[in-house]
Design an enzyme around this catalytic site. Structure first.
Site, short mmCIF file in Angstrom:
data_model
loop_
_atom_site.label_atom_id
_atom_site.label_comp_id
_atom_site.label_asym_id
_atom_site.label_seq_id
_atom_site.Cartn_x
_atom_site.Cartn_y
_atom_site.Cartn_z
N ASN A 1 -5.75 4.09 -2.57
CA ASN A 1 -7.06 3.58 -2.11
C ASN A 1 -7.89 3.02 -3.25
O ASN A 1 -8.17 3.74 -4.22
CB ASN A 1 -7.86 4.71 -1.46
CG ASN A 1 -7.32 5.11 -0.10
OD1 ASN A 1 -6.19 5.57 0.01
ND2 ASN A 1 -8.12 4.94 0.94
N VAL B 1 -17.75 11.99 9.14
CA VAL B 1 -16.59 12.55 8.44
C VAL B 1 -15.55 12.89 9.50
O VAL B 1 -15.81 13.67 10.41
CB VAL B 1 -16.99 13.83 7.66
CG1 VAL B 1 -15.76 14.47 7.01
CG2 VAL B 1 -18.04 13.49 6.61
N SER C 1 2.46 -2.43 9.95
CA SER C 1 2.53 -3.89 9.73
C SER C 1 2.75 -4.20 8.25
O SER C 1 3.47 -5.13 7.90
CB SER C 1 1.27 -4.59 10.26
OG SER C 1 0.13 -4.20 9.51
N LYS C 2 2.15 -3.41 7.36
CA LYS C 2 2.38 -3.63 5.92
C LYS C 2 3.84 -3.31 5.58
O LYS C 2 4.45 -3.97 4.74
CB LYS C 2 1.43 -2.77 5.08
CG LYS C 2 -0.03 -3.16 5.16
CD LYS C 2 -0.35 -4.53 4.58
CE LYS C 2 -0.25 -4.60 3.08
NZ LYS C 2 -0.70 -5.93 2.57
N TYR D 1 -1.72 -0.43 11.10
CA TYR D 1 -1.93 -1.09 9.80
C TYR D 1 -0.75 -0.84 8.87
O TYR D 1 -0.12 -1.78 8.38
CB TYR D 1 -3.24 -0.60 9.15
CG TYR D 1 -3.32 -0.91 7.66
CD1 TYR D 1 -3.43 -2.23 7.23
CD2 TYR D 1 -3.23 0.09 6.70
CE1 TYR D 1 -3.47 -2.54 5.86
CE2 TYR D 1 -3.28 -0.20 5.35
CZ TYR D 1 -3.39 -1.51 4.93
OH TYR D 1 -3.43 -1.81 3.58
N GLY E 1 -3.77 9.95 14.64
CA GLY E 1 -2.64 9.85 13.71
C GLY E 1 -3.06 9.88 12.25
O GLY E 1 -2.35 9.33 11.39
N THR F 1 0.84 -1.21 0.00
CA THR F 1 0.00 0.00 0.00
C THR F 1 0.87 1.25 0.00
O THR F 1 2.00 1.22 0.52
CB THR F 1 -0.90 0.00 1.25
OG1 THR F 1 -1.44 1.30 1.44
CG2 THR F 1 -0.14 -0.37 2.53
N ASP F 2 0.31 2.34 -0.53
CA ASP F 2 1.05 3.62 -0.48
C ASP F 2 1.16 4.14 0.95
O ASP F 2 1.94 5.04 1.23
CB ASP F 2 0.38 4.67 -1.39
CG ASP F 2 -1.07 4.99 -1.02
OD1 ASP F 2 -1.62 4.36 -0.10
OD2 ASP F 2 -1.65 5.87 -1.68
N GLU F 3 0.37 3.55 1.86
CA GLU F 3 0.39 4.05 3.25
C GLU F 3 1.74 3.80 3.92
O GLU F 3 2.05 4.40 4.95
CB GLU F 3 -0.77 3.44 4.05
CG GLU F 3 -2.09 3.78 3.41
CD GLU F 3 -3.33 3.49 4.26
OE1 GLU F 3 -3.24 3.45 5.49
OE2 GLU F 3 -4.41 3.34 3.66
#
Ligand code: NAD
Ligand code: TYD
Length: 351
Positions: A188, A215, A162-163, A159, A290, A134-136
């Site tokens: 996404n 939101v 961990s990735k 998340y 965060g 992921t780009d995260e």
């Protein structure tokens, strides 16, 4: 005839990938290995059930014996690792399972693949382990700039951390043992079969049930949206033509603020379904802890090296997606019953 081990193939992107591959190629065998957590659903795969070249096996990627057994039973050429805990909000509440599945599960798969593919110190021809990342992992951008493959890794949530851990283990297997690998890092995704804990299907589901639309913060966080089929096409291209050891970012310059997404979904449903679905449903709630401000992918490498480009603009993709959920309300009813309902109520109580 190539044999694919697809992990997490009953989830959102995984099930789209299974459909994509089995529609595109007749001469492949595909083994879908999935634990069927709350996010995995065999209803996503009805259309491929019973196909002679498709096998479903229920199991956990952390289960060494089971995973090694798959490599003994099948002559696997490609591993495509989608299996993961994938939701940031859940990771904030329960980080351990993210470390377990995303890091240790990936290592278990890497080890089993190594055991099967490395013979007397050299690697069998034509094998590849593709890690869907992921780009995260790159962290968060300011108002300008994009993530490239050389952007330093700087994850923030349990998340994304961990990735990142998983990516680094894949890199370690490539660097240390010369394992044939690729890593893809996409933005996404949206499209059919996405579990309604993620922003777009959550909005659609809440609108249809006249529930408030939470939101986070000021609604101005930016995500770079990728239609899931374009992502599947990218993975197929990287498996077949990606240079060994390389990372490829996948994204299509479709940045939108969250509030833009919310208003787009409302406008479509207001127009096509019910005039009572309006912006009055929007509720600004406490920000995510965060919360990464902006993600934006620079896709030049995959465009230049492999000729990938996204075919679906956001305007087209979002309409197709909303329409899919309207046409599949039974699916939504099933996945939002039981465990998910409890989870949802806990997650949003008081918001
Ligand atoms: P998802 O949550 O919809 O599906 C995950 C699947 O993995 C489910 O079918 C689940 O049952 C399975 N699974 C979970 N733990 C498992 C385990 N221990 N063993 C075997 N199977 C297990 O996720 P998704 O949105 O389809 O994401 C797929 C992959 O793509 C993930 O690795 C995720 O990190 C990555 N990714 C997703 C997005 C996105 O926008 N959805 C963006 C970038 C990267
Ligand atoms: P999400 O779909 O959870 O994906 P990710 O956190 O991996 O980007 O969230 C997308 C964006 O939408 C993110 O900035 C958080 C925000 N968001 C809301 O504002 N409200 C919601 O109910 C959800 C689920 C997300």
């Amino acid at each position: 005839m190539k044999t694919y081990l697809v992990t997490g193939g009953a989830g959102f992107i995984g099930s789209n990938f299974v459909h994509y591959m089995l529609n595109k190629y007749e001469d492949i065998k595909l083994i879908n290995f999935d634990k069927l957590t709350y996010a995995g659903n065999l209803e996503n795969l009805k259309a491929v059930e019973g196909k002679a070249n498709y096998v479903f096996v229920q199991g956990d990627i952390c289960d060494k014996e089971l995973v090694e057994g798959l490599f003994e039973k099948y002559d696997i050429d490609y591993v495509v690792n989608f299996a993961a805990e994938s939701h940031v909000d859940r990771s904030i509440k329960m980080p351990e399972i993210f470390a377990q599945t995303n890091v240790l599960g990936t290592v278990t798969l890497l080890n089993a693949a190594k055991k099967a593919w490395e013979v007397n110190g050299s690697w069998k021809e034509g094998k590849k382990f593709l890690q869907v990342s992921t780009d995260e992992v790159y962290g968060s951008l300011g108002n300008t700039g994009y993530f490239t493959e050389t952007t330093p890794l700087d994850p923030h949530s349990p998340y994304s951390s961990s990735k990142t851990g998983a990516d680094l283990m894949v890199k370690a297997y490539a660097d240390t043992y010369k394992m044939p690998v690729n890593i893809t890092r996409c933005s996404n995704n949206y499209g059919p079969y996405q579990f309604p804990e993620k922003l777009i299907p959550l909005l659609i589901n809440n609108c249809l049930n006249k529930r408030t639309l939470p939101v986070y913060g000021d609604g101005l966080n930016v995500r770079d949206w990728l239609y899931v089929e374009d992502h599947c096409k990218a993975i197929d291209m990287v498996i077949n033509n990606g240079k060994l050891g390389e990372v490829y970012n996948v994204g299509g310059h479709n940045e939108r603020t969250n509030i833009q997404i919310v208003k787009t979904v409302i406008a479509y449903l207001n127009e096509s379904v019910d005039k009572e679905i309006t912006e009055a449903l929007i509720k600004y709630v406490e920000d995510r802890k965060g919360h990464d401000r902006r993600y934006g992918i620079d896709p030049e490498k995959i465009k230049n090296e492999l000729g990938w480009y996204p075919e679906t603009t956001f305007e087209v993709g979002i309409k197709k997606t909303i329409q899919w959920y309207l046409d599949n309300q039974e699916w939504m009813k099933h996945v939002t019953s039981g465990e998910y309902q409890n989870y949802y109520d806990k997650m949003y109580e008081g918001k």
